[in-house]
Design an enzyme around this catalytic site. Sequence first.
Site, PDB file in Angstrom:
ATOM      1  N   THR A 152     -12.925 -71.647  23.115  1.00 37.19           N
ATOM      2  CA  THR A 152     -12.343 -69.896  23.420  1.00 37.19           C
ATOM      3  C   THR A 152     -13.955 -69.507  22.909  1.00 37.19           C
ATOM      4  O   THR A 152     -14.059 -69.129  21.608  1.00 37.19           O
ATOM      5  CB  THR A 152     -11.060 -69.764  22.392  1.00 37.19           C
ATOM      6  OG1 THR A 152     -10.637 -70.490  22.578  1.00 37.19           O
ATOM      7  CG2 THR A 152     -10.650 -68.460  22.582  1.00 37.19           C
ATOM      8  N   LYS A 158     -11.097 -64.494  14.694  1.00 30.35           N
ATOM      9  CA  LYS A 158     -12.008 -64.342  15.756  1.00 30.35           C
ATOM     10  C   LYS A 158     -11.563 -63.822  17.358  1.00 30.35           C
ATOM     11  O   LYS A 158     -12.020 -63.410  17.809  1.00 30.35           O
ATOM     12  CB  LYS A 158     -12.334 -65.891  15.866  1.00 30.35           C
ATOM     13  CG  LYS A 158     -13.524 -66.388  16.530  1.00 30.35           C
ATOM     14  CD  LYS A 158     -13.348 -67.057  18.154  1.00 30.35           C
ATOM     15  CE  LYS A 158     -12.856 -68.262  18.041  1.00 30.35           C
ATOM     16  NZ  LYS A 158     -12.174 -69.197  18.802  1.00 30.35           N
ATOM     17  N   LYS A 208      -8.344 -66.501  29.542  1.00 29.94           N
ATOM     18  CA  LYS A 208      -7.913 -67.105  27.795  1.00 29.94           C
ATOM     19  C   LYS A 208      -7.570 -66.539  26.934  1.00 29.94           C
ATOM     20  O   LYS A 208      -6.942 -66.522  26.091  1.00 29.94           O
ATOM     21  CB  LYS A 208      -8.774 -68.848  27.762  1.00 29.94           C
ATOM     22  CG  LYS A 208      -9.099 -69.315  26.117  1.00 29.94           C
ATOM     23  CD  LYS A 208      -7.704 -69.388  25.590  1.00 29.94           C
ATOM     24  CE  LYS A 208      -7.184 -70.417  24.350  1.00 29.94           C
ATOM     25  NZ  LYS A 208      -5.822 -70.328  24.231  1.00 29.94           N
TER      26      LYS A 208
HETATM   27  P1  NAP Z   1     -11.671 -76.581  13.870  1.00 26.59           P
HETATM   28  O1  NAP Z   1     -10.727 -77.882  13.851  1.00 26.59           O
HETATM   29  O2  NAP Z   1     -11.992 -75.437  13.772  1.00 26.59           O
HETATM   30  O3  NAP Z   1     -13.457 -77.031  14.430  1.00 26.59           O
HETATM   31  C1  NAP Z   1     -14.632 -76.935  15.063  1.00 26.59           C
HETATM   32  C2  NAP Z   1     -15.139 -77.619  15.718  1.00 26.59           C
HETATM   33  O4  NAP Z   1     -16.621 -76.451  16.075  1.00 26.59           O
HETATM   34  C3  NAP Z   1     -15.648 -79.030  14.224  1.00 26.59           C
HETATM   35  O5  NAP Z   1     -16.012 -80.234  15.240  1.00 26.59           O
HETATM   36  C4  NAP Z   1     -17.066 -78.291  13.931  1.00 26.59           C
HETATM   37  O6  NAP Z   1     -17.630 -78.973  13.042  1.00 26.59           O
HETATM   38  C5  NAP Z   1     -17.925 -77.564  14.803  1.00 26.59           C
HETATM   39  N1  NAP Z   1     -18.365 -76.140  14.070  1.00 26.59           N
HETATM   40  C6  NAP Z   1     -18.386 -75.347  13.813  1.00 26.59           C
HETATM   41  N2  NAP Z   1     -19.088 -74.385  13.364  1.00 26.59           N
HETATM   42  C7  NAP Z   1     -19.749 -75.845  13.911  1.00 26.59           C
HETATM   43  C8  NAP Z   1     -21.641 -75.516  13.748  1.00 26.59           C
HETATM   44  N3  NAP Z   1     -22.163 -74.155  13.473  1.00 26.59           N
HETATM   45  N4  NAP Z   1     -22.592 -76.181  14.799  1.00 26.59           N
HETATM   46  C9  NAP Z   1     -22.381 -77.819  15.438  1.00 26.59           C
HETATM   47  N5  NAP Z   1     -20.185 -77.670  15.135  1.00 26.59           N
HETATM   48  C10 NAP Z   1     -19.752 -76.905  14.707  1.00 26.59           C
HETATM   49  O7  NAP Z   1     -11.673 -75.419  15.393  1.00 26.59           O
HETATM   50  P2  NAP Z   1      -9.894 -76.439  17.051  1.00 26.59           P
HETATM   51  O8  NAP Z   1      -9.072 -76.069  16.380  1.00 26.59           O
HETATM   52  O9  NAP Z   1     -10.501 -77.556  17.020  1.00 26.59           O
HETATM   53  O10 NAP Z   1     -10.946 -74.862  18.089  1.00 26.59           O
HETATM   54  C11 NAP Z   1     -11.944 -75.190  18.310  1.00 26.59           C
HETATM   55  C12 NAP Z   1     -11.503 -74.725  19.058  1.00 26.59           C
HETATM   56  O11 NAP Z   1     -10.112 -74.492  20.511  1.00 26.59           O
HETATM   57  C13 NAP Z   1     -11.602 -72.560  19.054  1.00 26.59           C
HETATM   58  O12 NAP Z   1     -12.695 -71.950  19.726  1.00 26.59           O
HETATM   59  C14 NAP Z   1     -10.696 -72.850  20.001  1.00 26.59           C
HETATM   60  O13 NAP Z   1     -10.155 -71.456  19.865  1.00 26.59           O
HETATM   61  C15 NAP Z   1      -9.919 -72.963  20.221  1.00 26.59           C
HETATM   62  N6  NAP Z   1      -9.006 -73.613  20.092  1.00 26.59           N
HETATM   63  C16 NAP Z   1      -7.228 -73.909  19.072  1.00 26.59           C
HETATM   64  C17 NAP Z   1      -6.855 -74.697  19.774  1.00 26.59           C
HETATM   65  C18 NAP Z   1      -5.666 -74.822  18.412  1.00 26.59           C
HETATM   66  O14 NAP Z   1      -4.561 -74.753  18.533  1.00 26.59           O
HETATM   67  N7  NAP Z   1      -6.339 -74.842  17.372  1.00 26.59           N
HETATM   68  C19 NAP Z   1      -6.546 -74.186  20.845  1.00 26.59           C
HETATM   69  C20 NAP Z   1      -7.099 -74.074  21.693  1.00 26.59           C
HETATM   70  C21 NAP Z   1      -7.964 -72.848  21.095  1.00 26.59           C
HETATM   71  P3  NAP Z   1     -17.297 -79.831  11.827  1.00 26.59           P
HETATM   72  O15 NAP Z   1     -16.692 -80.386  11.734  1.00 26.59           O
HETATM   73  O16 NAP Z   1     -18.715 -79.889  11.429  1.00 26.59           O
HETATM   74  O17 NAP Z   1     -17.049 -78.613  10.562  1.00 26.59           O
END
Ligand code: NAP
Length: 296
Positions: free
Chosen positions: A94, A239, A170
């Site tokens: 997102t 965010k 989205k």
């Molecule tokens: P998350 O668990 O916090 O995972 C974030 C990922 O991004 C991890 O792989 C992290 O790596 C990586 N990352 C963060 N900063 C980085 C950087 N500067 N350079 C390289 N890698 C980096 O987040 P998530 O919940 O999976 O969400 C991921 C995306 O999907 C977001 O945009 C979120 O808004 C969207 N989303 C989330 C959901 C939900 O329910 N969770 C649903 C729909 C969409 P590390 O492991 O090294 O920290």
Amino acid sequence: MRIGFIGLGNMGSGMAANLVSAGHEVLAYNRSPDKVSALAERGAIPAATVAAACDADVVVTMLADDHAVEAVTFGDAGILASLQPNAVHVSASTISVALAERLTTEHAQAGQRFVSAPVFGRPDAAAAAKLFVVAAGDPGTVADLQQVFDAIGQRTFEVGQDPTVANLVKLSGNFLIASVIESLGEAMALVGKAGVDKQAYLELLTSTLFAAPAYRTYGGLLARGEFEPAGFAAHLGLKDVRLVLAAGEALEVPLPVASLLRDRFLTLLAGGGRDLDWSALGALPAWEAGGPKPGH
Ligand code: NAP
């Protein structure tokens, strides 16, 4: 298909595992390498660098925010520099409409293809291949990617040829979810303080006029006060509200409820709720009405 997958967080780990299960060859990369080994045990090929994950027909990014996507895409050994001509970058994160626009332009200039495919659904839906995919980009490319979307989701909605439209759609959806969390939290604080059982109240709502997944999922988390571990962290919710407001500003569309939600998220974060699930936003009204602080 040979697919690079970058970002194995709460969402990406399940999505990448489902691509492996569907028979794709998955090159998995994550900034923190420990998450790669878990996926390698399920059959993925570990990629030590972003460039190594780009040795593929398609590279999917599922990263926290704009900053993370910029970090892996631009620069000497990023996706833009590493992906073969005509290969596709699929952005599932997102991210802002503005970044999607920049990615569309820069990939086209490099002779590569770019498709936005953000998703609806929490980590349990990602793990169960039940996501809803919102896709936009060149129609032929989106059609080629259907097998990828089928492996991670239950349904794909194609919303246009301009990738940025998928990001806008989205973001608008997450704005609605945050609005539901806030208003449901206020309603629950009201009836809860008068002694009404929250589970019974939720059963009434979701069996009558509010029989929707957003009310069921977030109402359940609120009624149970279940904010840890976070499926979607509060700081990522902030965010998204910020990105909704930026999109509104660019299009000159006032979004007064989104402005309010921004401040509500700031209250939650300032109170120590950064890493709680974003549904903890809905626990603020009960706290303000004399109840416990969210997460306590
Ligand atoms: P998350 O668990 O916090 O995972 C974030 C990922 O991004 C991890 O792989 C992290 O790596 C990586 N990352 C963060 N900063 C980085 C950087 N500067 N350079 C390289 N890698 C980096 O987040 P998530 O919940 O999976 O969400 C991921 C995306 O999907 C977001 O945009 C979120 O808004 C969207 N989303 C989330 C959901 C939900 O329910 N969770 C649903 C729909 C969409 P590390 O492991 O090294 O920290």
